[in-house]
Design a protein around this motif. Structure first.
Motif, PDB file in Angstrom:
ATOM      1  N   CYS A 109       0.798  -1.223   0.000  1.00 63.09           N
ATOM      2  CA  CYS A 109       0.000   0.000   0.000  1.00 63.09           C
ATOM      3  C   CYS A 109       0.830   1.271   0.000  1.00 63.09           C
ATOM      4  O   CYS A 109       0.302   2.347  -0.219  1.00 63.09           O
ATOM      5  N   LEU A 110       2.144   1.173   0.269  1.00 61.36           N
ATOM      6  CA  LEU A 110       2.973   2.382   0.299  1.00 61.36           C
ATOM      7  C   LEU A 110       3.814   2.549  -0.962  1.00 61.36           C
ATOM      8  O   LEU A 110       4.641   3.457  -1.048  1.00 61.36           O
ATOM      9  N   ALA A 111       3.608   1.709  -1.962  1.00 62.80           N
ATOM     10  CA  ALA A 111       4.348   1.854  -3.229  1.00 62.80           C
ATOM     11  C   ALA A 111       4.076   3.257  -3.784  1.00 62.80           C
ATOM     12  O   ALA A 111       2.919   3.631  -3.984  1.00 62.80           O
ATOM     13  N   PRO A 112       5.120   4.052  -4.003  1.00 63.04           N
ATOM     14  CA  PRO A 112       4.921   5.455  -4.362  1.00 63.04           C
ATOM     15  C   PRO A 112       4.539   5.672  -5.822  1.00 63.04           C
ATOM     16  O   PRO A 112       4.845   4.852  -6.694  1.00 63.04           O
ATOM     17  N   ALA A 113       3.884   6.797  -6.077  1.00 68.19           N
ATOM     18  CA  ALA A 113       3.418   7.133  -7.424  1.00 68.19           C
ATOM     19  C   ALA A 113       4.566   7.123  -8.434  1.00 68.19           C
ATOM     20  O   ALA A 113       4.390   6.714  -9.582  1.00 68.19           O
ATOM     21  N   GLY A 114       5.746   7.565  -7.998  1.00 68.63           N
ATOM     22  CA  GLY A 114       6.888   7.604  -8.910  1.00 68.63           C
ATOM     23  C   GLY A 114       7.246   6.234  -9.461  1.00 68.63           C
ATOM     24  O   GLY A 114       7.744   6.117 -10.588  1.00 68.63           O
ATOM     25  N   LEU A 115       7.006   5.197  -8.675  1.00 66.26           N
ATOM     26  CA  LEU A 115       7.277   3.836  -9.139  1.00 66.26           C
ATOM     27  C   LEU A 115       6.289   3.460 -10.258  1.00 66.26           C
ATOM     28  O   LEU A 115       6.673   2.903 -11.291  1.00 66.26           O
ATOM     29  N   PHE A 116       5.016   3.800 -10.059  1.00 64.66           N
ATOM     30  CA  PHE A 116       4.012   3.567 -11.108  1.00 64.66           C
ATOM     31  C   PHE A 116       4.455   4.287 -12.396  1.00 64.66           C
ATOM     32  O   PHE A 116       4.417   3.714 -13.488  1.00 64.66           O
ATOM     33  N   ASP A 117       4.860   5.543 -12.246  1.00 61.73           N
ATOM     34  CA  ASP A 117       5.228   6.356 -13.412  1.00 61.73           C
ATOM     35  C   ASP A 117       6.403   5.738 -14.174  1.00 61.73           C
ATOM     36  O   ASP A 117       6.433   5.727 -15.401  1.00 61.73           O
ATOM     37  N   ARG A 118       7.385   5.222 -13.407  1.00 62.40           N
ATOM     38  CA  ARG A 118       8.577   4.635 -14.024  1.00 62.40           C
ATOM     39  C   ARG A 118       8.206   3.399 -14.864  1.00 62.40           C
ATOM     40  O   ARG A 118       8.732   3.186 -15.955  1.00 62.40           O
ATOM     41  N   LEU A 119       7.297   2.609 -14.350  1.00 59.64           N
ATOM     42  CA  LEU A 119       6.882   1.391 -15.040  1.00 59.64           C
ATOM     43  C   LEU A 119       6.092   1.720 -16.304  1.00 59.64           C
ATOM     44  O   LEU A 119       6.318   1.134 -17.359  1.00 59.64           O
ATOM     45  N   VAL A 120       5.186   2.695 -16.191  1.00 59.48           N
ATOM     46  CA  VAL A 120       4.390   3.097 -17.350  1.00 59.48           C
ATOM     47  C   VAL A 120       5.307   3.639 -18.442  1.00 59.48           C
ATOM     48  O   VAL A 120       5.156   3.319 -19.624  1.00 59.48           O
ATOM     49  N   GLU A 121       6.286   4.429 -18.035  1.00 63.09           N
ATOM     50  CA  GLU A 121       7.234   5.006 -18.986  1.00 63.09           C
ATOM     51  C   GLU A 121       7.963   3.896 -19.762  1.00 63.09           C
ATOM     52  O   GLU A 121       8.131   3.985 -20.982  1.00 63.09           O
TER      53      GLU A 121
END
Ligand code: CTP
Ligand code: MG
Length: 223
Positions: A109-121
């Motif tokens: 639950c604490l996985a940060p938004a920046g990690l999501f962004d990196r994967l999408v990129e």
């Protein structure tokens, strides 16, 4: 193309030993599910979140999601007995315009938004399957049923894999069409022969599994 997040929250949380399913346990005043939804919406490109909840908790999941300003972009569906079934239920509820899918454990639950962004990129630059991984601190040994060591893989080649895991929608759908079960979605994609890229994970994406993990989350959130 739009990005959808399948947030799997349908597990019972046996190892956490709480009174309710794990995603509905509170840390710093909010449920793990709410923390995860908030971070997933902080990611730049998230257009839909499918919350996959226990059949017994659909109303509660909907109520928690409705507190978020972007509640209109949340869909709640019932999960299955195995995590793989829960992901498949989430896939079936994605809007037609979603082309990139992130599969994420509500327990992280604490996985940060920046990690999501990196994967999408990474998916947008042409990779069909991208997962976050961390170097392992312990030496890992493969053992047989009697506990005897079979092999000691070179630690520098190993990664501990987290979620969110990002895929082009068609690759994830094909992987799930196989009907096989696995502890993560990348394993299903690997079976198709599709290359899976590992990018840097994040310590904050640890999975709340035991009561000690819950204390860690509480500490991080300042509790
Ligand atoms: N999950 C799910 N459906 C299942 C099993 C698991 O949606 N049938 C989800 C969990 O809610 C969790 C994630 O998959 O967010 C990772 O699973 P895990 O940490 O193993 O959670 P639980 O299965 O709930 O915990 P336990 O194994 O201790 O019972
Ligand atoms: Mg489990």
């Amino acid at each position: 193309t739009h990005v959808g997040v399948i947030l799997v929250a349908a597990g019972s949380g046996t190892r956490l030993r709480a009174a309710q399913p794990k995603a509905f346990v509170r840390v710093a005043g909010h449920t793990l599910l709410e923390h995860a939804v908030a971070r997933a919406f902080e990611a730049a490109d998230t257009t839909q979140i499918v919350v996959v909840a226990p059949a017994s908790h659909l109303v509660e999941a909907g109520a928690l999601a409705s507190a978020h300003p972007r509640a209109a972009d949340v869909t709640v569906v019932a999960g299955g007995a195995e995590r793989t079934h829960s992901v498949a239920a989430g896939l079936a509820a994605l809007h037609d315009d979603i082309g990139v899918v992130l599969v994420h454990d509500a327990a992280r639950c604490l996985a940060p938004a920046g990690l999501f962004d990196r994967l999408v990129e990474a998916v947008r630059t042409g990779h069909d399957a991208v997962v976050p991984g961390l170097a392992v601190a312990d030496t890992i040994k493969q053992v047989d049923a009697s506990g005897q060591v079979v092999a000691t893989p070179d630690r520098s080649t190993l990664r501990a894999i987290q979620t969110p895991q990002a895929f082009t929608r068609h690759v994830l759908a094909d992987a799930h069409a196989s009907g096989v079960e696995a502890t993560d979605d990348a394993a299903l994609v690997e079976r198709l022969g599709t290359t899976v890229l590992v990018v840097d994970g994040d310590e904050l994406a640890f999975k709340v599994t035991t009561p000690t993990d819950l204390e860690r989350a509480e500490r991080i959130l300042g509790g």
